[in-house]
Design a protein around this motif. Sequence first.
Motif, PDB file in Angstrom:
ATOM      1  N   LEU A 321     -42.971  50.867  35.689  1.00 53.90           N
ATOM      2  CA  LEU A 321     -42.850  49.809  34.684  1.00 53.90           C
ATOM      3  C   LEU A 321     -43.627  48.552  35.057  1.00 53.90           C
ATOM      4  O   LEU A 321     -43.794  47.644  34.255  1.00 53.90           O
ATOM      5  CB  LEU A 321     -41.377  49.412  34.500  1.00 53.90           C
ATOM      6  N   GLY A 322     -44.050  48.477  36.322  1.00 54.98           N
ATOM      7  CA  GLY A 322     -44.692  47.260  36.790  1.00 54.98           C
ATOM      8  C   GLY A 322     -43.691  46.148  37.032  1.00 54.98           C
ATOM      9  O   GLY A 322     -44.036  44.980  37.067  1.00 54.98           O
ATOM     10  N   GLN A 342     -53.066  49.323  38.589  1.00 53.78           N
ATOM     11  CA  GLN A 342     -52.149  48.702  37.657  1.00 53.78           C
ATOM     12  C   GLN A 342     -50.889  49.536  37.488  1.00 53.78           C
ATOM     13  O   GLN A 342     -50.920  50.583  36.849  1.00 53.78           O
ATOM     14  CB  GLN A 342     -52.839  48.514  36.331  1.00 53.78           C
ATOM     15  N   PRO A 343     -49.775  49.058  38.080  1.00 56.61           N
ATOM     16  CA  PRO A 343     -48.536  49.809  37.916  1.00 56.61           C
ATOM     17  C   PRO A 343     -48.119  49.847  36.446  1.00 56.61           C
ATOM     18  O   PRO A 343     -48.335  48.886  35.722  1.00 56.61           O
ATOM     19  CB  PRO A 343     -47.519  49.012  38.743  1.00 56.61           C
ATOM     20  N   GLY A 344     -47.539  50.955  36.027  1.00 53.37           N
ATOM     21  CA  GLY A 344     -47.120  51.114  34.640  1.00 53.37           C
ATOM     22  C   GLY A 344     -47.005  52.583  34.322  1.00 53.37           C
ATOM     23  O   GLY A 344     -47.320  53.429  35.163  1.00 53.37           O
ATOM     24  N   PRO A 345     -46.555  52.902  33.092  1.00 53.90           N
ATOM     25  CA  PRO A 345     -46.316  54.303  32.749  1.00 53.90           C
ATOM     26  C   PRO A 345     -47.550  55.190  32.935  1.00 53.90           C
ATOM     27  O   PRO A 345     -47.426  56.383  33.165  1.00 53.90           O
ATOM     28  CB  PRO A 345     -45.939  54.245  31.262  1.00 53.90           C
ATOM     29  N   GLN A 346     -48.737  54.593  32.843  1.00 52.92           N
ATOM     30  CA  GLN A 346     -49.949  55.421  32.933  1.00 52.92           C
ATOM     31  C   GLN A 346     -50.436  55.617  34.356  1.00 52.92           C
ATOM     32  O   GLN A 346     -51.459  56.252  34.577  1.00 52.92           O
ATOM     33  CB  GLN A 346     -51.078  54.793  32.105  1.00 52.92           C
TER      34      GLN A 346
ATOM     35  N   ILE B 218     -49.299  40.890  31.727  1.00 48.23           N
ATOM     36  CA  ILE B 218     -50.545  41.590  31.389  1.00 48.23           C
ATOM     37  C   ILE B 218     -50.452  43.105  31.635  1.00 48.23           C
ATOM     38  O   ILE B 218     -50.956  43.895  30.842  1.00 48.23           O
ATOM     39  CB  ILE B 218     -51.746  40.958  32.147  1.00 48.23           C
ATOM     40  N   ASN B 219     -49.772  43.501  32.739  1.00 45.40           N
ATOM     41  CA  ASN B 219     -49.616  44.938  33.012  1.00 45.40           C
ATOM     42  C   ASN B 219     -48.969  45.654  31.850  1.00 45.40           C
ATOM     43  O   ASN B 219     -49.439  46.684  31.383  1.00 45.40           O
ATOM     44  CB  ASN B 219     -48.715  45.132  34.237  1.00 45.40           C
ATOM     45  N   GLN B 220     -47.845  45.111  31.391  1.00 46.03           N
ATOM     46  CA  GLN B 220     -47.078  45.751  30.325  1.00 46.03           C
ATOM     47  C   GLN B 220     -47.817  45.667  28.993  1.00 46.03           C
ATOM     48  O   GLN B 220     -47.687  46.558  28.157  1.00 46.03           O
ATOM     49  CB  GLN B 220     -45.702  45.106  30.217  1.00 46.03           C
ATOM     50  N   GLU B 222     -51.137  45.723  28.676  1.00 48.31           N
ATOM     51  CA  GLU B 222     -52.202  46.729  28.712  1.00 48.31           C
ATOM     52  C   GLU B 222     -51.651  48.147  28.621  1.00 48.31           C
ATOM     53  O   GLU B 222     -52.320  49.046  28.156  1.00 48.31           O
ATOM     54  CB  GLU B 222     -53.057  46.532  29.969  1.00 48.31           C
ATOM     55  N   ASN B 223     -50.384  48.308  29.048  1.00 49.11           N
ATOM     56  CA  ASN B 223     -49.749  49.626  28.927  1.00 49.11           C
ATOM     57  C   ASN B 223     -49.208  49.866  27.522  1.00 49.11           C
ATOM     58  O   ASN B 223     -48.673  50.930  27.239  1.00 49.11           O
ATOM     59  CB  ASN B 223     -48.600  49.752  29.915  1.00 49.11           C
TER      60      ASN B 223
END
Lengths: 495, 328
Positions: A321-322, A342-346, B218-220, B222-223
Amino acid sequence: MNLWEGFLGLADPMILILLVTGVLLGVIIGSLPGLTATMGVALFLPVTFGMEAIPGLLLLIGIYFGSIYGGSIAAILLNTPGTPAAAATAMDGYAMTKQGEARTALNIAVIASGFGSIISVLMLIFLSPQLANIALNFSAPEMFGLALFGLSIISSIAGASLVKGLIAGVVGLLIATIGMDPMTSYPRYTFDQPVLLEGFNFIPIMIGLFAVSEAFIMAEDYFKDKGGPMKVAAKLLKTNWRLMPKLFPTMTKSSFLGSIIGIIPGAGADVAAFVSYNEAQRFAKKEDKALFGKGNPKGIAAAEAGNQGVTGGAMVPLLTLGIPGDAVAAVMLGAFVVQGIQPGPQIFQTSGELMYTLFAGMLVAAIVMVIIGLLGIRLFTKVLLVPKTLMITIILVLSTIGAFAINNNMFDVYVILGAGIIGYFMKKHGFPASPIVLALILGPMAESEFRRALTMSEGSLMIFATRPIAATLIALAILSLFTPLLVKFFKDRKN
Amino acid sequence: MKKYLLSMGMIVPLMALAACGDDSSTEANGEEAAENFPENSLEVIVPYAEGGGTDLVARAFAENLQEELGESVSVSNREGGGGAVGMQAGANSSADGHSMTLVTVELLTLPHSGLAELSYEEDFKPVALLNEDSAAITVHADSDYETIEDFIDAADSGENLQIGNSGTGAIWHLAASALEQEIDGSFNHVPFDGAAPAVNNLLGGHIDAVSVSPAEVINQVENGDLRVLAVMADERVDALPDVPTLSETGIDLSIGTWRGITVPADTPDEVVDVLADAAATTAQSDDFIERIETLQLGYRYEDPAGFTELMNDQDALFGELIPSLDLN
């Protein structure tokens, strides 16, 4: 088998050297009072800027894993928790040292820590996307429920006298009210002193109550009992390996519990250690239960597996989720960003290869940590052979430096001295120190989350009843507070 | 025993870092001091913890300034009081140009909130502005509010929007409050302990919006989990070229955090000039700009004059805004 490829990615001597260095540094940082995992990772963060992603991140992960474990060493040997997460370990760990079982206690701590890391990393690898939702479901009412549940533990870590334990807990809650109001930022009991605006940092208080007061007690023993043993511990028995298999159920349960707490944002290794300790005690058999706090190996196994379980757990919301789950994860987020990840679902699609190398590295870090811990035990226990006079000096010097290092502020040094004197008298009169530390960790969390929940609901208390997770946690907290009283009541009636 | 020796080895550099630059000395002969400057190692005092955004900006600056001046530049963190402790220590440090303080927008907001007795004019001289991050209104990607107009209309029609911030009196709370005043609406401000938990609550759908900086979402964004409706800046933000500014919608509001280098007010002007020149080269170097951008922070350099102007403008803004919020 992506994970297998991940292991292959580690086949570079430089990476392995950095990993081992990280764990070693972590163990040293963790074992020193005042130097926490967060501080260790933050101090070495700039060092990784110039490195490649994998070696840089694994250095920090090594420090993180190592320092959470390292906190237990001084907790067991000297009743001086190196990190807040090890405060729960000190209760049974130091009791075992006094019985001559220091080696067994240290072995349990390192094996339980390794167990906690590996289980939590496996959960991270295989269940991240599913578990990430836990983090999203925790808002203010749920966090309040968790904090209240944590506070109910005071009744089980109170030691010999429940009343004295509760008094210590309430004093801790009162100290926690000093500083800016968490909701309105209005200064409370600060007497216009800027150092008090953020309240008492609980680490110097913990160092004072545990370490400095222990040094005072040693000094007193030395002067009172000139003919007695000069060494810190009178005897040192061999490791009791037969004990280990019996501890596996406790370790497994605590590792899962720690991982889940790690996933919840805002609850870190310290909360996990206390909650795991409490749950191990709650479900123990009668005779076994009475031994908690008096050197029960299960106490160490639960606390250490629990606090180490947080390491993998905190990575779940961070990577998927970051969102950083605790203070260390927040610094780790910086490390990922600097490396352009870049942490996150992807993240598994965009940096899949790197992720699996990282996961493999985490598993290797856990194993390296266990090896270092097992090999180091002979060395660590040498501390017990140090003459008391020298030990007192070392504890006081390290405590002072540790307190100063937290904020580079002399005020924290005065706090450890004050807390040390208070801690000395508490020990003399049978007041336990752990409830104060627990209250300082959870008191501010309970207060701010309760009031935040009310802000969100515009004053309606129903928010705690209508949300299932919050309601369950609050019910559990009330149950665990009153069960001992009810059991006693029914027993008395029977007789 | 060996373990402890090892540990002591670890501690010594930490101590050395902590020990330098505590005593204050009075002003020296300016011109002579400027000629010899820098005489020895320099220090940047950071009023926040290691590893945070402010700390990383300071370290990036210190590393580059070190190459520029040929003397070592260390960073020492003095946390506490929401920045008040470190900035106070910076104001009291030796006024010879060797001790710098990284100040943030809190230098202006803390005094107006009655939480610190600092004055940006009387305690410090500006050297260089290094960064600026505007506030942004961010909602969940599933939110009904597609544009900032939708959002403002909802507030106008009496809907009680829940806006998360990083703490009462913190810059993001002030930003949301300023917007609230501008549109004459009523927000339910929900303060969190830092920006990360606020963003987490927005992701979980527990609140309607957050007013923190673009870097923190910004992370969220861009996601595809969150959507920024508007930034509270004069110009669009590089990282979010498609997001309008508030002024594009007719609301003249520019508010956010910034970070800059200062020295104590008693530092001789000649020394400040030498330092400001070195800081200008450093802050405008590709290496430094690149570092700020990798950290996903907003880059903005201003020389001492520009930095002073910024602080004058903002001090006037906060001088009006904060008392009107009746925080205490």
